[in-house]
Enzyme design. Structure first.
Site, short mmCIF file in Angstrom:
data_model
loop_
_atom_site.label_atom_id
_atom_site.label_comp_id
_atom_site.label_asym_id
_atom_site.label_seq_id
_atom_site.Cartn_x
_atom_site.Cartn_y
_atom_site.Cartn_z
CB SER A 34 -1.00 -0.18 1.22
OG SER A 34 -0.12 -0.20 2.52
N GLY A 71 -1.79 -4.34 1.38
CA GLY A 71 -1.77 -5.64 2.29
C GLY A 71 -1.00 -6.60 2.04
CG ASN A 100 1.30 -5.25 4.71
OD1 ASN A 100 0.71 -4.49 5.35
ND2 ASN A 100 1.34 -4.98 3.29
CG ASP A 181 -3.11 5.13 8.28
OD1 ASP A 181 -2.18 5.84 8.14
OD2 ASP A 181 -3.70 4.31 7.40
CG HIS A 184 -1.20 3.82 4.57
ND1 HIS A 184 -1.91 3.11 5.66
CD2 HIS A 184 -0.74 2.62 3.72
CE1 HIS A 184 -1.98 1.96 5.29
NE2 HIS A 184 -1.37 1.57 4.45
#
Length: 215
Positions: A34, A71, A100, A181, A184
């Site tokens: 991502s 992801g 991840n 978040d 990111h």
């Protein structure tokens, strides 16, 4: 009428000849998660789109394929990559996976094996690899976080890869450059990500563009 038809035929022949003489574009495959898939922002604002714009300014033609998936783990990437290499036939691969794995606390040994397998596959397909490292938050404990970062650094040294130690250098600790978040990067951060990549990528781009490389 005859002269008109001849002019049309000659024009068509010239256009076909010109197209056949135009060089094939060099190719970059961006293979990440991502962080490279423009998560949470407009797709054309992501650093990969900015990379395309920068390459458009060069004399040699370039084509960029962004095969990044939010992801994605290194295990998933290892499965997906061979088909992409065969289809796209890149000159360069930007490998940006592992974040991840770290966030999920997965095996670092397996992560290392997956990353090296993807380097092997890319180089066997004739592509040079730029490895983009990432760091995870300290709440995972100092031992795991240090070993996690070392996976990228050790692999880059052992395989003599172009290497960006931390994709989000100058970004991760700047709240205005991160989405809510905290994981990111925002749209404002994308130009800095591109610069972090470009500092190592430019030499590879220039090497590929050299005539003796044959594209």
């Amino acid at each position: 009428m005859f002269r008109f038809l001849m002019a049309v035929v000659l024009a068509l022949l010239w256009s076909v000849s010109g197209a056949s003489n135009s060089p094939d574009p060099h190719r970059i495959l961006v293979f990440g998660d991502s962080l490279s898939a423009a998560h949470g922002i407009a797709g054309d604002a992501g650093w990969v789109s900015l990379l395309e714009q920068r390459l458009d300014e060069r004399d040699a033609p370039w084509r960029v394929r962004n095969a990044s998936v939010g992801g994605e783990t290194t295990a998933g990437g290892r499965t997906r990559l061979p088909a992409l290499l065969e289809e796209f036939q890149p000159d360069l691969v930007i490998l940006e996976l592992g974040g991840n794995d770290g966030l999920r606390g997965l095996s670092l040994r397996a992560m290392r094996e997956n990353l090296e397998a993807m380097v092997d596959a890319s180089e066997s397909a004739g592509a040079k690899v730029l490895l983009a490292g990432i760091q995870i938050p300290p709440n995972y404990g100092p031992v795991y976080t240090e070993r996690f970062a070392a996976v990228f650094a050790d692999l880059a040294v052992e395989r003599e890869l172009a290497f960006v130690p931390f994709l989000l250098e100058g970004i991760a600790l700047e709240p205005e450059m991160m989405l809510e978040d905290g994981i990111h990067p925002s749209a404002d951060a994308q130009a800095r990500i591109l610069q972090n990549i470009w500092d190592e990528l430019e030499a590879l781009v220039e090497r590929v563009e050299q005539p003796h490389n044959g594209g």
